[in-house]
Design a protein around this motif. Sequence first.
Motif, mmCIF file in Angstrom:
data_model
loop_
_atom_site.group_PDB
_atom_site.id
_atom_site.type_symbol
_atom_site.label_atom_id
_atom_site.label_comp_id
_atom_site.label_asym_id
_atom_site.label_seq_id
_atom_site.Cartn_x
_atom_site.Cartn_y
_atom_site.Cartn_z
ATOM 1 N N LEU A 125 -1.375 -1.148 7.549
ATOM 2 C CA LEU A 125 -0.444 -2.226 7.217
ATOM 3 C C LEU A 125 0.491 -2.547 8.387
ATOM 4 O O LEU A 125 0.796 -3.717 8.636
ATOM 5 C CB LEU A 125 0.344 -1.890 5.953
ATOM 6 C CG LEU A 125 -0.476 -1.968 4.656
ATOM 7 C CD1 LEU A 125 0.293 -1.338 3.495
ATOM 8 C CD2 LEU A 125 -0.854 -3.399 4.339
ATOM 9 N N ARG A 126 0.928 -1.539 9.131
ATOM 10 C CA ARG A 126 1.758 -1.790 10.310
ATOM 11 C C ARG A 126 0.979 -2.585 11.350
ATOM 12 O O ARG A 126 1.508 -3.504 11.983
ATOM 13 C CB ARG A 126 2.248 -0.469 10.908
ATOM 14 C CG ARG A 126 3.336 0.193 10.105
ATOM 15 C CD ARG A 126 3.851 1.493 10.773
ATOM 16 N NE ARG A 126 4.438 2.339 9.747
ATOM 17 C CZ ARG A 126 3.810 3.318 9.103
ATOM 18 N NH1 ARG A 126 2.563 3.618 9.391
ATOM 19 N NH2 ARG A 126 4.426 3.999 8.168
ATOM 20 N N VAL A 177 5.112 -7.435 3.663
ATOM 21 C CA VAL A 177 4.359 -6.177 3.738
ATOM 22 C C VAL A 177 5.265 -5.066 3.232
ATOM 23 O O VAL A 177 6.420 -4.944 3.661
ATOM 24 C CB VAL A 177 3.890 -5.892 5.183
ATOM 25 C CG1 VAL A 177 3.229 -4.526 5.270
ATOM 26 C CG2 VAL A 177 2.940 -6.982 5.665
ATOM 27 N N ASN A 178 4.740 -4.259 2.306
ATOM 28 C CA ASN A 178 5.478 -3.139 1.755
ATOM 29 C C ASN A 178 4.606 -1.889 1.805
ATOM 30 O O ASN A 178 3.466 -1.891 1.346
ATOM 31 C CB ASN A 178 5.877 -3.418 0.295
ATOM 32 C CG ASN A 178 6.896 -2.405 -0.199
ATOM 33 O OD1 ASN A 178 8.084 -2.597 0.004
ATOM 34 N ND2 ASN A 178 6.432 -1.341 -0.851
ATOM 35 N N ILE A 179 5.168 -0.837 2.400
ATOM 36 C CA ILE A 179 4.487 0.458 2.454
ATOM 37 C C ILE A 179 5.320 1.413 1.617
ATOM 38 O O ILE A 179 6.473 1.699 1.946
ATOM 39 C CB ILE A 179 4.369 0.971 3.906
ATOM 40 C CG1 ILE A 179 3.642 -0.065 4.782
ATOM 41 C CG2 ILE A 179 3.656 2.321 3.933
ATOM 42 C CD1 ILE A 179 3.764 0.199 6.271
ATOM 43 N N ALA A 180 4.745 1.883 0.514
ATOM 44 C CA ALA A 180 5.476 2.766 -0.400
ATOM 45 C C ALA A 180 5.894 4.033 0.314
ATOM 46 O O ALA A 180 5.178 4.569 1.166
ATOM 47 C CB ALA A 180 4.599 3.097 -1.615
ATOM 48 N N GLY A 181 7.078 4.510 -0.048
ATOM 49 C CA GLY A 181 7.567 5.783 0.485
ATOM 50 C C GLY A 181 6.688 6.921 -0.012
ATOM 51 O O GLY A 181 5.940 6.779 -0.990
ATOM 52 N N ASP A 182 6.779 8.045 0.637
ATOM 53 C CA ASP A 182 5.927 9.181 0.264
ATOM 54 C C ASP A 182 6.414 9.909 -0.972
ATOM 55 O O ASP A 182 5.732 10.802 -1.470
ATOM 56 C CB ASP A 182 5.744 10.143 1.440
ATOM 57 C CG ASP A 182 7.048 10.782 1.880
ATOM 58 O OD1 ASP A 182 8.050 10.718 1.158
ATOM 59 O OD2 ASP A 182 7.043 11.373 2.982
ATOM 60 N N GLY A 183 7.577 9.541 -1.464
ATOM 61 C CA GLY A 183 8.089 10.168 -2.693
ATOM 62 C C GLY A 183 8.697 11.521 -2.449
ATOM 63 O O GLY A 183 9.272 12.115 -3.335
ATOM 64 N N GLY A 184 8.570 12.046 -1.241
ATOM 65 C CA GLY A 184 9.086 13.364 -0.952
ATOM 66 C C GLY A 184 10.472 13.376 -0.365
ATOM 67 O O GLY A 184 11.061 14.416 -0.143
ATOM 68 N N GLY A 224 0.830 -1.189 0.000
ATOM 69 C CA GLY A 224 0.000 0.000 0.000
ATOM 70 C C GLY A 224 0.863 1.237 0.000
ATOM 71 O O GLY A 224 2.095 1.165 0.083
ATOM 72 N N GLY A 225 0.191 2.360 -0.070
ATOM 73 C CA GLY A 225 0.876 3.646 -0.071
ATOM 74 C C GLY A 225 1.028 4.196 1.334
ATOM 75 O O GLY A 225 0.599 3.585 2.306
ATOM 76 N N PRO A 226 1.632 5.383 1.448
ATOM 77 C CA PRO A 226 1.828 6.003 2.761
ATOM 78 C C PRO A 226 0.521 6.153 3.539
ATOM 79 O O PRO A 226 0.496 6.010 4.753
ATOM 80 C CB PRO A 226 2.433 7.367 2.430
ATOM 81 C CG PRO A 226 2.990 7.236 1.057
ATOM 82 C CD PRO A 226 2.157 6.205 0.355
ATOM 83 N N GLU A 227 -0.567 6.403 2.830
ATOM 84 C CA GLU A 227 -1.863 6.571 3.492
ATOM 85 C C GLU A 227 -2.378 5.265 4.102
ATOM 86 O O GLU A 227 -3.272 5.283 4.947
ATOM 87 C CB GLU A 227 -2.903 7.144 2.505
ATOM 88 C CG GLU A 227 -3.291 6.201 1.384
ATOM 89 C CD GLU A 227 -2.316 6.127 0.207
ATOM 90 O OE1 GLU A 227 -2.644 5.419 -0.760
ATOM 91 O OE2 GLU A 227 -1.235 6.759 0.244
ATOM 92 N N GLY A 264 13.532 2.889 -0.341
ATOM 93 C CA GLY A 264 12.737 4.035 0.079
ATOM 94 C C GLY A 264 11.380 3.704 0.667
ATOM 95 O O GLY A 264 10.671 4.602 1.119
ATOM 96 N N ASP A 265 10.997 2.444 0.656
ATOM 97 C CA ASP A 265 9.727 2.021 1.243
ATOM 98 C C ASP A 265 9.994 1.438 2.633
ATOM 99 O O ASP A 265 11.137 1.277 3.044
ATOM 100 C CB ASP A 265 9.066 0.933 0.390
ATOM 101 C CG ASP A 265 8.671 1.415 -1.001
ATOM 102 O OD1 ASP A 265 8.712 2.630 -1.255
ATOM 103 O OD2 ASP A 265 8.327 0.554 -1.829
ATOM 104 N N GLU A 266 8.916 1.113 3.344
ATOM 105 C CA GLU A 266 9.022 0.273 4.540
ATOM 106 C C GLU A 266 8.697 -1.139 4.085
ATOM 107 O O GLU A 266 7.750 -1.348 3.324
ATOM 108 C CB GLU A 266 7.997 0.680 5.601
ATOM 109 C CG GLU A 266 8.336 1.919 6.362
ATOM 110 C CD GLU A 266 7.284 2.215 7.416
ATOM 111 O OE1 GLU A 266 7.081 1.393 8.338
ATOM 112 O OE2 GLU A 266 6.632 3.270 7.288
ATOM 113 N N PHE A 267 9.471 -2.103 4.553
ATOM 114 C CA PHE A 267 9.275 -3.478 4.128
ATOM 115 C C PHE A 267 9.560 -4.415 5.287
ATOM 116 O O PHE A 267 10.470 -4.179 6.086
ATOM 117 C CB PHE A 267 10.220 -3.817 2.963
ATOM 118 C CG PHE A 267 10.110 -5.243 2.491
ATOM 119 C CD1 PHE A 267 9.046 -5.635 1.698
ATOM 120 C CD2 PHE A 267 11.050 -6.185 2.869
ATOM 121 C CE1 PHE A 267 8.936 -6.955 1.267
ATOM 122 C CE2 PHE A 267 10.958 -7.496 2.442
ATOM 123 C CZ PHE A 267 9.892 -7.878 1.639
ATOM 124 N N GLY A 268 8.768 -5.470 5.375
ATOM 125 C CA GLY A 268 9.002 -6.493 6.381
ATOM 126 C C GLY A 268 8.466 -7.831 5.926
ATOM 127 O O GLY A 268 7.620 -7.911 5.025
#
Length: 141
Positions: free
Chosen positions: A94-95, A133-140, A86-89, A117-121
Amino acid sequence: MSINLNPYLNFSDARAREALELYQSVMGGELSIMTFGDMGTEGPLASQVMHGQLEVPGGLVLMGADAPPEMAQVTFGDSMSVSLSGGPEDGDQLRSWFAALSEGGEVRQPLEAAPWGDEFGMLVDRFGIPWMVNIAGDGGS
């Protein structure tokens, strides 16, 4: 109608109902279960899950069944993982799912910042099912 690809998990230890109910408690959604008894089977197999389907808000579908030895050979390993992305939102959700799924299981890679650049576990839940589980980085950043 579109084509969907859905994970279908087989359990060799008659724990499909327990696993699917855990996944529902973690992710929410509607769970439907059909037993072998619903299809006319009698005896010890009657109460086992012939087909279970969890439909989670947002379009996620996870299916599973008990796999009696005479019907399927189940070997847990690293050839398949269920991946949630999923994305940052979606990060908080996801956590939370990662933490709940890891209870009683094994965290193989903590959910943390990854080099891309993402969170991954990665974890293996108490039923032997590997998850990523992958949480996309905010791109910023």
